[in-house]
Design a protein around this motif. Sequence first.
Motif, PDB file in Angstrom:
ATOM      1  N   PRO A   1       0.807  -1.238   0.000  1.00 43.12           N
ATOM      2  CA  PRO A   1       0.000   0.000   0.000  1.00 43.12           C
ATOM      3  C   PRO A   1       0.828   1.271   0.000  1.00 43.12           C
ATOM      4  CG  PRO A   1      -0.027  -1.039   2.165  1.00 43.12           C
ATOM      5  CD  PRO A   1       0.679  -1.999   1.250  1.00 43.12           C
ATOM      6  N   ASP A   2       1.981   1.252   0.650  1.00 43.20           N
ATOM      7  CA  ASP A   2       2.841   2.436   0.691  1.00 43.20           C
ATOM      8  C   ASP A   2       3.795   2.425  -0.493  1.00 43.20           C
ATOM      9  OD1 ASP A   2       1.793   3.488   3.073  1.00 43.20           O
ATOM     10  OD2 ASP A   2       3.011   2.106   4.267  1.00 43.20           O
ATOM     11  N   PRO A   3       4.365   3.580  -0.855  1.00 37.22           N
ATOM     12  CA  PRO A   3       5.391   3.596  -1.902  1.00 37.22           C
ATOM     13  C   PRO A   3       6.551   2.671  -1.539  1.00 37.22           C
ATOM     14  CG  PRO A   3       4.667   5.829  -1.421  1.00 37.22           C
ATOM     15  CD  PRO A   3       4.027   4.948  -0.386  1.00 37.22           C
ATOM     16  N   ALA A   4       6.906   1.761  -2.453  1.00 30.53           N
ATOM     17  CA  ALA A   4       7.939   0.766  -2.186  1.00 30.53           C
ATOM     18  C   ALA A   4       8.829   0.612  -3.410  1.00 30.53           C
ATOM     19  CB  ALA A   4       7.321  -0.583  -1.805  1.00 30.53           C
ATOM     20  N   VAL A   5      10.145   0.469  -3.149  1.00 28.01           N
ATOM     21  CA  VAL A   5      11.134   0.298  -4.213  1.00 28.01           C
ATOM     22  C   VAL A   5      12.100  -0.794  -3.765  1.00 28.01           C
ATOM     23  CG1 VAL A   5      12.856   1.406  -5.676  1.00 28.01           C
ATOM     24  CG2 VAL A   5      10.967   2.759  -4.751  1.00 28.01           C
ATOM     25  N   LEU A   6      12.340  -1.786  -4.625  1.00 25.65           N
ATOM     26  CA  LEU A   6      13.297  -2.847  -4.340  1.00 25.65           C
ATOM     27  C   LEU A   6      14.569  -2.582  -5.134  1.00 25.65           C
ATOM     28  CD1 LEU A   6      13.765  -5.533  -2.847  1.00 25.65           C
ATOM     29  CD2 LEU A   6      12.981  -6.714  -4.909  1.00 25.65           C
ATOM     30  N   LEU A   7      15.702  -2.515  -4.444  1.00 24.49           N
ATOM     31  CA  LEU A   7      16.988  -2.206  -5.064  1.00 24.49           C
ATOM     32  C   LEU A   7      17.926  -3.395  -4.919  1.00 24.49           C
ATOM     33  CD1 LEU A   7      17.556   1.334  -3.468  1.00 24.49           C
ATOM     34  CD2 LEU A   7      16.357   0.806  -5.597  1.00 24.49           C
ATOM     35  N   ASP A   8      18.893  -3.491  -5.846  1.00 26.65           N
ATOM     36  CA  ASP A   8      19.950  -4.485  -5.673  1.00 26.65           C
ATOM     37  C   ASP A   8      21.065  -3.893  -4.809  1.00 26.65           C
ATOM     38  OD1 ASP A   8      21.308  -2.725  -7.293  1.00 26.65           O
ATOM     39  OD2 ASP A   8      21.312  -4.020  -9.065  1.00 26.65           O
ATOM     40  N   ARG A   9      22.148  -4.682  -4.626  1.00 28.44           N
ATOM     41  CA  ARG A   9      23.229  -4.230  -3.752  1.00 28.44           C
ATOM     42  C   ARG A   9      23.919  -2.983  -4.263  1.00 28.44           C
ATOM     43  NH1 ARG A   9      25.927  -7.177   0.028  1.00 28.44           N
ATOM     44  NH2 ARG A   9      27.150  -5.263   0.155  1.00 28.44           N
ATOM     45  N   ALA A  10      23.834  -2.715  -5.544  1.00 31.12           N
ATOM     46  CA  ALA A  10      24.472  -1.519  -6.112  1.00 31.12           C
ATOM     47  C   ALA A  10      23.574  -0.293  -6.039  1.00 31.12           C
ATOM     48  CB  ALA A  10      24.881  -1.786  -7.560  1.00 31.12           C
ATOM     49  N   GLY A  11      22.318  -0.480  -5.648  1.00 31.88           N
ATOM     50  CA  GLY A  11      21.407   0.653  -5.569  1.00 31.88           C
ATOM     51  C   GLY A  11      20.575   0.856  -6.813  1.00 31.88           C
TER      52      GLY A  11
ATOM     53  N   PHE B   1      22.819 -19.978  -7.828  1.00 29.50           N
ATOM     54  CA  PHE B   1      23.741 -21.085  -7.522  1.00 29.50           C
ATOM     55  C   PHE B   1      23.588 -21.576  -6.090  1.00 29.50           C
ATOM     56  CE2 PHE B   1      25.609 -18.281 -10.708  1.00 29.50           C
ATOM     57  CZ  PHE B   1      25.748 -19.165 -11.760  1.00 29.50           C
ATOM     58  N   GLY B   2      22.397 -21.332  -5.493  1.00 31.12           N
ATOM     59  CA  GLY B   2      22.130 -21.876  -4.173  1.00 31.12           C
ATOM     60  C   GLY B   2      22.580 -21.006  -3.031  1.00 31.12           C
ATOM     61  N   GLY B   3      23.186 -19.860  -3.306  1.00 28.96           N
ATOM     62  CA  GLY B   3      23.629 -18.971  -2.243  1.00 28.96           C
ATOM     63  C   GLY B   3      22.548 -17.967  -1.874  1.00 28.96           C
ATOM     64  N   ALA B   4      22.971 -16.894  -1.226  1.00 29.48           N
ATOM     65  CA  ALA B   4      22.040 -15.846  -0.811  1.00 29.48           C
ATOM     66  C   ALA B   4      22.698 -14.493  -1.001  1.00 29.48           C
ATOM     67  CB  ALA B   4      21.603 -16.035   0.643  1.00 29.48           C
ATOM     68  N   ASP B   5      21.897 -13.523  -1.348  1.00 31.18           N
ATOM     69  CA  ASP B   5      22.352 -12.146  -1.513  1.00 31.18           C
ATOM     70  C   ASP B   5      21.354 -11.249  -0.793  1.00 31.18           C
ATOM     71  OD1 ASP B   5      23.805  -9.977  -2.215  1.00 31.18           O
ATOM     72  OD2 ASP B   5      23.387 -10.076  -4.368  1.00 31.18           O
ATOM     73  N   LYS B   6      21.646  -9.965  -0.700  1.00 28.87           N
ATOM     74  CA  LYS B   6      20.757  -9.036  -0.024  1.00 28.87           C
ATOM     75  C   LYS B   6      20.379  -7.899  -0.956  1.00 28.87           C
ATOM     76  CE  LYS B   6      21.721  -9.792   4.845  1.00 28.87           C
ATOM     77  NZ  LYS B   6      22.080  -9.164   6.146  1.00 28.87           N
ATOM     78  N   CYS B   7      19.075  -7.658  -1.039  1.00 29.75           N
ATOM     79  CA  CYS B   7      18.549  -6.489  -1.734  1.00 29.75           C
ATOM     80  C   CYS B   7      18.062  -5.486  -0.691  1.00 29.75           C
ATOM     81  CB  CYS B   7      17.410  -6.875  -2.674  1.00 29.75           C
ATOM     82  SG  CYS B   7      17.917  -7.883  -4.076  1.00 29.75           S
ATOM     83  N   MET B   8      17.749  -4.283  -1.142  1.00 31.01           N
ATOM     84  CA  MET B   8      17.305  -3.223  -0.249  1.00 31.01           C
ATOM     85  C   MET B   8      15.855  -2.859  -0.582  1.00 31.01           C
ATOM     86  SD  MET B   8      19.893  -2.804   1.607  1.00 31.01           S
ATOM     87  CE  MET B   8      21.554  -3.500   1.485  1.00 31.01           C
ATOM     88  N   LEU B   9      14.956  -2.998   0.392  1.00 33.60           N
ATOM     89  CA  LEU B   9      13.562  -2.620   0.213  1.00 33.60           C
ATOM     90  C   LEU B   9      13.343  -1.252   0.856  1.00 33.60           C
ATOM     91  CD1 LEU B   9      10.699  -3.341  -0.736  1.00 33.60           C
ATOM     92  CD2 LEU B   9      10.317  -4.375   1.512  1.00 33.60           C
ATOM     93  N   MET B  10      13.004  -0.282   0.023  1.00 34.81           N
ATOM     94  CA  MET B  10      12.735   1.079   0.504  1.00 34.81           C
ATOM     95  C   MET B  10      11.220   1.289   0.565  1.00 34.81           C
ATOM     96  SD  MET B  10      15.476   3.139  -1.874  1.00 34.81           S
ATOM     97  CE  MET B  10      14.912   4.713  -1.247  1.00 34.81           C
ATOM     98  N   THR B  11      10.708   1.680   1.733  1.00 33.06           N
ATOM     99  CA  THR B  11       9.298   1.998   1.895  1.00 33.06           C
ATOM    100  C   THR B  11       9.175   3.410   2.458  1.00 33.06           C
ATOM    101  OG1 THR B  11       9.317   0.931   4.067  1.00 33.06           O
ATOM    102  CG2 THR B  11       8.541  -0.381   2.198  1.00 33.06           C
TER     103      THR B  11
END
Length: 430
Positions: free
Chosen positions: A92-102, A174-184
Amino acid sequence: MAIDAPSSPPAQPWTDRLRHSTVILIAAALALSVVVSLGELSVIRAATVFLCIAAAALIPWRLHDTAASREDVRRVNPVESAAVAAVVAGMPDPAVLLDRAGRVIHLNAAAAQLAPALRKNELAQFALRSPEIITALRESIATTEARRATYLDHVPVDRWMELIITPVPVPTNFGGADKCMLMTFHDQTPLRRVEEMRADFVANASHELRTPLAALSGFIDTLQGQAKDDPRARERFLGIMHNQATRMARLIDDLLSLSRVELSAHVRPDTLVDLLPIIFQVADGLEPLARERQVQVETHLPEAPVMIAGDREELLRLFENLIENALKYGASGGRVIVSLTTPEATDGTPEIRVMVRDFGPGIAPEHLPRLTERFYRVDVGDSRSQGGTGLGLSLVKHILNRHRGRLLIESVPKQGATFTACFPQAKTLV
């Protein structure tokens, strides 16, 4: 959230492989037949060659398919899937999903409206120019920790926003994990408006109510003492007390109206209303005041409806303040003209203008820039004698700001004053 990689396509059945290899086999058979007919090759050898070609065409070679499927898996990022896009779009709120580079991976419609410069696969820092946002985003990317930031957005009206950046773990190919940035983004404007409303109400009310309260207290003491048995003094003092109580009630009413308008200033009205019935209703309601002041109200309005996106109750209050001010402070001119025109604004945008003109003493130029300030009066004594609170034009300005309009004031001393309320046409808002 686990996202499985696409599996390799199953082996094709013999009928499909035979159908796909028909052209190759026919061409090979024709070529070998020509060679045999010319005596260059025996029938047994030709048959052997044909069998080798057929075997090569029909055997399910999967090296190419496996390589292609692996390449497809590399190209498809699990975070860019339709499921993730649907989740972000449904917030419902403004949301943006970013990768590690922004860089922007997904954004919903509310975020696109809040920051129109945001683009997919582009850096969010270039679209969000607020220093607080950029600082919080850089810190969150560098530390992969949550960050909060509060900032003031000035366009199109002042809004207080809170940004929350949350690291979100996501799977890789490849079965690993990474982190993205969720901006709300969360709109804190109503809470800030309530706080300001409370502070302003206490400050302004305590200042403006001090005089009538002191008068009421003094007259009550007089009626309880020296004028206790004086009927004439009692009637006189009770009349003054009634006027002071009426002034306090009107002052509180104006303060509350102004606070309500400021509280919703960032929310644009979306209901279509016709201005003409509103103006006629206000003019009819002020007819007793016009007769008392011996002022004639003239209306020069079109016959066709004039529609704008607005709040009917606020527009009634707006025109009531403008016309009432003209009747009170321009009564010496003997008439008030209310007219409506639709010229083009200076920037080419069509707008609707409602002008209220009086022919009274006018206003000196040095007072014009400050007329819409709270409790500002050109003549304090005259304003209070007329029952004014000093909040009318301030309320008009805030109502016009909420309707994305503007107030124009023109006056020449001894030639009257003209107050013009400008509204954008409805088709530019809907």
